[in-house]
Write a protein that holds these residues in place. Structure first.
Motif, short mmCIF file in Angstrom:
data_model
loop_
_atom_site.label_atom_id
_atom_site.label_comp_id
_atom_site.label_asym_id
_atom_site.label_seq_id
_atom_site.Cartn_x
_atom_site.Cartn_y
_atom_site.Cartn_z
N ILE A 69 0.86 -1.20 0.00
CA ILE A 69 0.00 0.00 0.00
C ILE A 69 0.89 1.25 0.00
N HIS A 70 0.31 2.36 -0.35
CA HIS A 70 1.07 3.61 -0.39
C HIS A 70 0.94 4.33 0.95
N LEU A 71 2.06 4.78 1.48
CA LEU A 71 2.09 5.53 2.73
C LEU A 71 2.54 6.95 2.45
N GLY A 72 1.74 7.93 2.86
CA GLY A 72 2.09 9.33 2.70
C GLY A 72 2.11 10.01 4.06
N ILE A 73 3.01 10.98 4.25
CA ILE A 73 3.13 11.70 5.51
C ILE A 73 2.94 13.19 5.25
N GLN A 74 2.11 13.83 6.04
CA GLN A 74 1.81 15.24 5.89
C GLN A 74 3.04 16.10 6.15
N ASN A 75 3.39 16.95 5.19
CA ASN A 75 4.41 17.97 5.38
C ASN A 75 4.18 19.05 4.33
N TYR A 76 3.46 20.11 4.72
CA TYR A 76 3.10 21.15 3.77
C TYR A 76 4.31 21.85 3.18
N GLU A 77 5.45 21.84 3.91
CA GLU A 77 6.63 22.55 3.40
C GLU A 77 7.20 21.88 2.16
N LEU A 78 6.94 20.61 1.95
CA LEU A 78 7.42 19.95 0.74
C LEU A 78 6.73 20.49 -0.50
N PHE A 79 5.58 21.14 -0.32
CA PHE A 79 4.78 21.61 -1.45
C PHE A 79 4.61 23.12 -1.45
N SER A 80 5.32 23.83 -0.59
CA SER A 80 5.19 25.28 -0.52
C SER A 80 5.82 25.94 -1.74
N GLU A 81 5.40 27.15 -2.03
CA GLU A 81 5.94 27.85 -3.20
C GLU A 81 7.43 28.13 -3.05
N GLU A 82 7.89 28.30 -1.80
CA GLU A 82 9.32 28.53 -1.58
C GLU A 82 10.13 27.27 -1.89
N THR A 83 9.61 26.11 -1.46
CA THR A 83 10.31 24.86 -1.75
C THR A 83 10.34 24.61 -3.25
N ARG A 84 9.22 24.88 -3.91
CA ARG A 84 9.17 24.67 -5.36
C ARG A 84 10.13 25.60 -6.09
N ALA A 85 10.26 26.83 -5.60
CA ALA A 85 11.20 27.76 -6.22
C ALA A 85 12.63 27.28 -6.06
N ALA A 86 12.96 26.81 -4.85
CA ALA A 86 14.31 26.28 -4.62
C ALA A 86 14.58 25.07 -5.50
N LYS A 87 13.56 24.22 -5.65
CA LYS A 87 13.72 23.02 -6.49
C LYS A 87 13.91 23.41 -7.95
N THR A 88 13.22 24.45 -8.41
CA THR A 88 13.37 24.93 -9.79
C THR A 88 14.80 25.41 -10.03
N GLU A 97 3.81 35.78 -8.67
CA GLU A 97 3.63 36.06 -10.10
C GLU A 97 4.06 34.87 -10.93
N TYR A 98 5.14 34.23 -10.55
CA TYR A 98 5.63 33.05 -11.28
C TYR A 98 4.59 31.94 -11.27
N GLU A 99 4.05 31.68 -10.10
CA GLU A 99 3.09 30.58 -10.02
C GLU A 99 1.79 30.91 -10.74
N GLY A 100 1.41 32.18 -10.72
CA GLY A 100 0.23 32.56 -11.48
C GLY A 100 0.44 32.35 -12.97
N ARG A 101 1.63 32.66 -13.44
CA ARG A 101 1.93 32.47 -14.86
C ARG A 101 1.94 31.00 -15.23
N GLN A 102 2.48 30.16 -14.33
CA GLN A 102 2.48 28.73 -14.62
C GLN A 102 1.06 28.18 -14.74
N ALA A 103 0.18 28.74 -13.93
CA ALA A 103 -1.21 28.29 -13.97
C ALA A 103 -1.88 28.66 -15.29
N LEU A 104 -1.41 29.75 -15.92
CA LEU A 104 -2.03 30.22 -17.15
C LEU A 104 -1.42 29.59 -18.41
#
Length: 381
Positions: A115-134, A301-308
């Motif tokens: 089965i799949h196990l997931g653990i809550q951590n909102y920081e893994l999906f925050s816009e700051e984390t995504r920017a650093a990953k980019t 602004e970056y994330e808004g543009r990605q959505a469009l």
């Protein structure tokens, strides 16, 4: 495809998770279990599901695809293991457990059951984390080698400072204080960006300076309430903890986590051979033309543009980046990239319990020593 979910725990976290699923297409909360049957009935009524007083009855009776675990840390292991054996996928509140041993047992049970196990951590999906990953994926940081994690409050102890419940400050239910309560967020984010490299060694220290003779000048007119709440809570966890972990690739990660510490909160940061970032406010540090450069980045602004950019194709940016959307898409096979939240959380547990065990030992410990010294604190249900 709809994922039918049962929530275990009808308190604040259970209510929050139920609200999150209400905004996710393909997710439906169909059952709620809590030993507080009034709370279970209230939340079940709010979501249009069935209420249970025992999560095991829910696993037996309800036709579930997954459960969402929103109970105290020392209950995470038994609930997760029972759900895995029943063939249910599991999403669990942070931290993964109160000890590395219990977290490892959860991972093993999930793997054994398929089965799949997931653990809550909102920081893994925050816009700051995504920017650093980019920036990281684009090579702008080079090879990362240092991460600093800080989550610190000046007066923010659960319950005794006026919010939350006594269970947050009791080892019997929580297992520890800020190191695993809030430290888990920043440790998880940094491990993710550092490639979740294996932990090799951990050193740390914890401090507890909360007592019933607290200076009246500091607590003001709330002295009586403070003393009453402290006595009622049975407060026996740390106020603050610090530590560092050496990872297998030679990189270093540090943590300062505090509910009560007379220092300002600093930002998480990540350093590489070509550049670095701090997360709050988000800034990129580099050099250009031999000039030192500090770059402020407009994440909104970056994330808004990605959505469009792919709007005509029905691209749903919120679905692509939200952790609850990601969890459901992982179960349905629609996630473009699966973030290994459980693997990151398990590695985080090694760091966090390593800090506690290092305090006890008075020295740095290897990962093998941490695993050997770790003991289960799971509550037998």
């Amino acid at each position: 495809m709809t994922i039918d979910i049962g929530i275990v725990g009808a308190g604040n976290r259970g209510e929050t998770h139920a609200g999150e699923y209400a905004d996710v297409d393909g997710a439906e909360v169909v059952a709620v279990a809590d030993i507080d049957e009034e709370a279970s009935a209230a939340l079940a009524d709010a979501v249009g599901g069935t209420a249970y007083g025992d999560y095991r009855d829910m696993l037996d009776d309800a036709d579930l695809d997954a459960i969402d675990v929103c109970v105290h840390n020392n209950l995470h292991r038994p609930v997760t293991v029972d759900a895995a054996e029943a063939g249910c996928h599991v999403f669990c509140e942070k931290p993964m457990a109160a000890t590395y041993t219990d977290a490892k047992a959860m991972m093993d049970a999930a793997e054994d059951a398929g089965i799949h196990l997931g653990i809550q951590n909102y920081e893994l999906f925050s816009e700051e984390t995504r920017a650093a990953k980019t920036l990281l994926d684009g090579g702008d940081l080079g090879d990362t080698y240092f991460g600093r994690g800080v989550f610190s409050r000046r007066r923010g102890r659960p319950y005794v400072d006026g919010y939350g419940t006594p269970s947050f400050v009791s080892k019997d239910s929580a297992g520890g204080g800020p190191v695993i309560d809030i430290g888990t967020y920043v440790i998880g984010r940094l491990l993710y960006l550092l490639g979740n490299e294996p932990v090799e060694r951990v050193s740390g220290a914890t401090f507890e300076h909360t007592d019933d003779t607290y200076d009246e000048d500091l607590v003001g007119d709330n002295q009586d309430q403070y003393v009453e709440r402290l006595a009622e809570s049975g407060y026996d966890v740390e106020d603050a903890g610090m530590g560092f972990a050496r990872l297998a690739d030679g990189s270093l990660l540090t943590l300062r986590a505090a509910w009560h510490m007379f220092l300002p909160d600093d930002s998480d940061a990540l350093a590489g051979t070509k550049g670095g970032v701090q997360f709050d406010p988000f800034e990129f540090y580099t050099t250009t033309g031999d000039y030192q450069a500090t770059v402020s980045m407009d994440l909104e602004e970056y994330e808004g543009r990605q959505a469009l950019l792919e709007g005509d194709t029905g691209y749903d940016f919120e679905r692509a980046v939200g952790q609850y959307h990601h969890w459901i898409d992982t179960l349905t096979g629609e996630a473009e990239e699966v973030v290994p939240t459980a693997e990151i959380a398990l590695n985080s547990m090694l760091v966090m319990e390593g800090i506690y065990l290092s305090q006890e030992a008075g020295r740095e410990l290897t990962a093998e020593e941490i695993a050997e010294r770790s003991e289960s604190t799971a509550i037998d249900v």
